[in-house]
Write a protein that holds these residues in place. Structure first.
Motif, short mmCIF file in Angstrom:
data_model
loop_
_atom_site.label_atom_id
_atom_site.label_comp_id
_atom_site.label_asym_id
_atom_site.label_seq_id
_atom_site.Cartn_x
_atom_site.Cartn_y
_atom_site.Cartn_z
N GLU A 1 0.84 -1.20 0.00
CA GLU A 1 0.00 0.00 0.00
C GLU A 1 0.87 1.26 0.00
N LEU A 2 1.93 1.25 0.81
CA LEU A 2 2.84 2.40 0.86
C LEU A 2 3.57 2.60 -0.47
N GLU A 3 3.95 1.51 -1.12
CA GLU A 3 4.63 1.63 -2.41
C GLU A 3 3.70 2.25 -3.45
N ALA A 4 2.42 1.87 -3.42
CA ALA A 4 1.45 2.46 -4.36
C ALA A 4 1.29 3.95 -4.06
N GLN A 5 1.20 4.30 -2.77
CA GLN A 5 1.06 5.71 -2.39
C GLN A 5 2.32 6.50 -2.77
N GLN A 6 3.48 5.89 -2.62
CA GLN A 6 4.72 6.56 -2.99
C GLN A 6 4.76 6.83 -4.49
N SER A 7 4.31 5.88 -5.27
CA SER A 7 4.28 6.05 -6.72
C SER A 7 3.35 7.21 -7.10
N GLU A 8 2.18 7.27 -6.44
CA GLU A 8 1.26 8.36 -6.70
C GLU A 8 1.88 9.70 -6.31
N LEU A 9 2.54 9.73 -5.16
CA LEU A 9 3.18 10.98 -4.70
C LEU A 9 4.30 11.42 -5.64
N GLU A 10 5.08 10.46 -6.15
CA GLU A 10 6.15 10.82 -7.08
C GLU A 10 5.58 11.39 -8.36
N SER A 11 4.48 10.81 -8.85
CA SER A 11 3.83 11.36 -10.06
C SER A 11 3.31 12.76 -9.79
#
Length: 186
Positions: A132-142
């Motif tokens: 879940e954190l990796e998905a959120q990190q990807s969204e934040l990076e975008s």
């Protein structure tokens, strides 16, 4: 007088020799007594050492017997738990031990199995949260990339606005606009 003097010297020499013999005899007697006491003490110490040695052999035999009994009844189940703990340390959280033996060994098996189950549940929960954190990190990076592009665009626009704000001459204003357009061209 020479004779008297010689006789006196002879008697004095004899007396000195007798005195030395007497002192040597006393010294010899004292040394014999010291040697007797040391010999008796050495004999006593030898007896004590022999008793300690025999006691040590008996104690060692008792310890070996106790070790064998403990190994069969206590250490074997503890070794099983120890091997299982090693497997858990290596990452195998599916391992469990049989819950049998004396009360303490049984309690150890129950506690180990409960611990391994809790670790497994914790790992599963952590892996889920990690995904879940990796998905959120990807969204934040975008989102951060979009914000960075917008910031750069606004900074260029701000620089452009500052450059043209002070111009009243149309020719100079058009040159400034062309400079900014050419600088933005790919």
């Amino acid at each position: 007088t020479d004779r008297a003097s010689n006789r006196s010297a002879l008697e004095e020499g004899k007396r000195l020799v007798d005195d030395i013999r007497s002192r040597f005899a006393r010294f010899d007697a004292v040394q014999h007594q010291v040697a007797k006491r040391q010999s008796a003490r050495a004999d006593h110490l030898a007896d004590v050492a022999l008793a300690i040695g025999i006691g040590g052999v008996i104690a060692a035999a008792l310890l070996i017997t106790l070790y064998i009994i403990a190994s069969v009844r206590l250490l074997a189940p503890v070794r099983r738990v120890s091997r299982a703990a090693g497997r858990v340390a290596d990452g195998d959280l599916d391992v469990r031990v049989t819950e049998r033996g004396t009360a303490e060994v049984h309690a150890l098996g129950v506690a180990f199995n409960r611990m391994a189950g809790a670790l497994q549940e914790g790992r599963d929960e952590m892996e889920s949260q990690n995904a879940e954190l990796e998905a959120q990190q990807s969204e934040l990076e975008s989102a951060l990339d979009v914000v960075a592009r917008e910031k750069a665009r606004l900074e260029r626009f701000h620089a452009f606005a500052q450059a043209i704000a002070g111009h009243t001459d149309v020719v100079r204003l058009s040159e400034t606009v062309l400079e900014f357009i050419c600088a933005d061209a790919p």
